[in-house]
Design a protein around this motif. Structure first.
Motif, short mmCIF file in Angstrom:
data_model
loop_
_atom_site.label_atom_id
_atom_site.label_comp_id
_atom_site.label_asym_id
_atom_site.label_seq_id
_atom_site.Cartn_x
_atom_site.Cartn_y
_atom_site.Cartn_z
N ASN A 45 34.07 33.23 52.28
CA ASN A 45 32.92 33.12 53.18
C ASN A 45 33.19 33.68 54.58
OD1 ASN A 45 31.33 32.02 51.20
ND2 ASN A 45 31.48 29.91 51.94
N ARG A 46 33.84 34.86 54.60
CA ARG A 46 34.09 35.51 55.89
C ARG A 46 33.57 36.94 55.86
NH1 ARG A 46 39.56 32.77 56.69
NH2 ARG A 46 39.03 30.93 57.92
N ALA A 47 32.37 37.10 55.35
CA ALA A 47 31.78 38.44 55.25
C ALA A 47 31.67 39.10 56.61
CB ALA A 47 30.41 38.36 54.59
N GLY A 48 31.46 38.32 57.65
CA GLY A 48 31.32 38.89 58.98
C GLY A 48 32.63 39.38 59.56
N ALA A 49 33.73 38.72 59.25
CA ALA A 49 35.03 39.07 59.82
C ALA A 49 35.80 40.08 58.97
CB ALA A 49 35.88 37.81 60.00
N GLU A 78 36.07 30.31 40.52
CA GLU A 78 35.95 29.02 41.21
C GLU A 78 36.87 29.01 42.42
OE1 GLU A 78 39.19 26.38 38.64
OE2 GLU A 78 37.05 26.24 38.14
N ASN A 79 36.50 28.19 43.40
CA ASN A 79 37.28 28.12 44.63
C ASN A 79 38.56 27.33 44.38
OD1 ASN A 79 37.85 26.42 47.37
ND2 ASN A 79 37.08 28.46 47.83
N ASP A 86 28.71 33.57 50.35
CA ASP A 86 27.98 34.49 51.23
C ASP A 86 27.95 35.87 50.58
OD1 ASP A 86 30.52 35.48 51.59
OD2 ASP A 86 30.67 35.01 53.72
N ASN A 87 27.70 36.91 51.37
CA ASN A 87 27.58 38.26 50.80
C ASN A 87 28.88 39.04 50.81
OD1 ASN A 87 27.46 38.45 53.64
ND2 ASN A 87 26.42 40.44 53.54
N THR A 88 30.01 38.33 50.71
CA THR A 88 31.32 38.99 50.68
C THR A 88 31.41 40.08 49.61
OG1 THR A 88 32.55 37.15 51.67
CG2 THR A 88 33.78 38.62 50.22
N PRO A 89 30.96 39.85 48.36
CA PRO A 89 31.05 40.92 47.35
C PRO A 89 30.34 42.20 47.76
CG PRO A 89 30.59 38.81 46.30
CD PRO A 89 30.45 38.60 47.78
N ASP A 90 29.16 42.06 48.39
CA ASP A 90 28.41 43.25 48.83
C ASP A 90 29.16 43.98 49.94
OD1 ASP A 90 26.32 42.69 47.09
OD2 ASP A 90 25.31 41.40 48.55
N VAL A 91 29.77 43.21 50.85
CA VAL A 91 30.53 43.81 51.94
C VAL A 91 31.68 44.64 51.39
CG1 VAL A 91 32.07 43.31 53.89
CG2 VAL A 91 29.89 42.09 53.68
#
Length: 295
Positions: free
Chosen positions: A14-18, A66-67, A45-50
């Motif tokens: 969940n760090r798509a922004g960073a 799974e996490n 979040d959209n990590t895979p797309d990033v």
């Protein structure tokens, strides 16, 4: 195909922004002989797309179903790594230009060294400080001499994993990160490494380590404390030889318990510290206050 010199393992959740910032710092190392293994720990979040929008062919994307935590993610990266060396980068940190080159030079020229970690800029909000301040020269911080002494590796330093580079052979010998540890897993791994091979500290701040993220487990005192207890259980035989380290560890555990309002546990930890240094008058006051709050 060019032989892989360095496998860069990037666990993320969940760090798509960073993540793009971190990847940019890897790509700008300007080495073609690396592979970049991104382990997505089941982000929501959209990590895979990033990651799909990153065109670099050296990137390998592994999505976990799974996490499992940062240790499980790093271990997945270790299992598929093909490099002669292994480096780690947390997805909210960044490397300075030339970071890999500086570490490779040391490892290529010193076959007895199994690990090189660098200094770091620790960034919290708008503030920045050096992980290790002062003007210490770069040197082996834990080697053959220390391994035959009572000095506990954790007393020397535990540099952030984003600053590490290890020989693949060292990783094979040490094994995997302990997946039962949600925090202090890096301390555990560093100790296990230092007990087997020389660990070198390069006194150059070649990473920016960002702290204070709401997703960082180490901010939760209870989780942090429980991780330290597991670390203590695993390493007590070695820790017990280094009385100064053990004393500080006991005091830290006691302070955690004060924050958690575990008055009885706080008394127990401070009493353990007092047995090592009975002249520490401040500990008597801490025990008195903890016992008063029990009643």
């Amino acid at each position: 195909m060019e032989k892989v010199k360095v496998s860069v393992i990037v666990p993320t959740y969940n760090r798509a922004g960073a993540l793009p910032r971190a990847m940019k710092s890897v790509i700008e190392q300007n080495r073609n002989d690396i592979e970049i293994i991104i382990i997505d720990d089941n982000s929501s979040d959209n990590t895979p797309d990033v990651i799909r929008n990153m065109p670099d062919k050296r990137i390998k994307y592994i999505g976990r179903s799974e996490n499992g935590g940062v240790s499980a993610a790093r271990n997945d990266g270790i299992r598929i790594a093909k490099g002669e060396y292994i480096a780690f980068l947390d997805s909210d940190d960044i490397w300075a230009p030339g970071k890999l080159e500086a570490q490779l030079k040391i490892l290529d020229e010193n076959k007895n060294i199994g690990m090189v970690c660098t200094n770091a800029n620790i960034i919290t909000g708008g503030d920045s400080r050096l992980f290790i301040s002062g003007h210490d020269v770069s040197h082996v911080v834990y080697g053959a001499r220390e391994r035959t002494s009572d000095k506990f590796p954790g007393a020397v330093m535990v540099a952030p994993p984003s600053s590490w580079m290890l020989r693949a052979g060292t990783v094979s010998e040490i094994g995997f990160f302990d997946e039962s540890m949600k925090v202090w897993e890096d301390c555990d791994y560093f100790v296990r490494i230092a007990q087997k091979t020389d660990a070198y500290f390069l006194n150059m701040p070649l990473i920016d380590k960002y702290t204070g993220d709401s997703g960082q487990l180490s901010r939760d005192t209870l989780i942090w404390h429980e991780g330290k207890k597991l670390f203590y259980t695993k390493h007590f035989p070695s820790m017990s030889k280094d009385k100064q380290y053990l004393f500080q560890f006991y005091k830290g555990m006691g302070k955690d318990c004060l924050i958690l309002k575990r008055w009885n546990d706080a008394t127990g930890w401070f009493t353990k510290a007092l047995r090592i240094k009975p002249v520490d008058l401040n500990l008597y006051w801490k025990i008195i206050r903890a016992r008063a709050r029990q009643n």
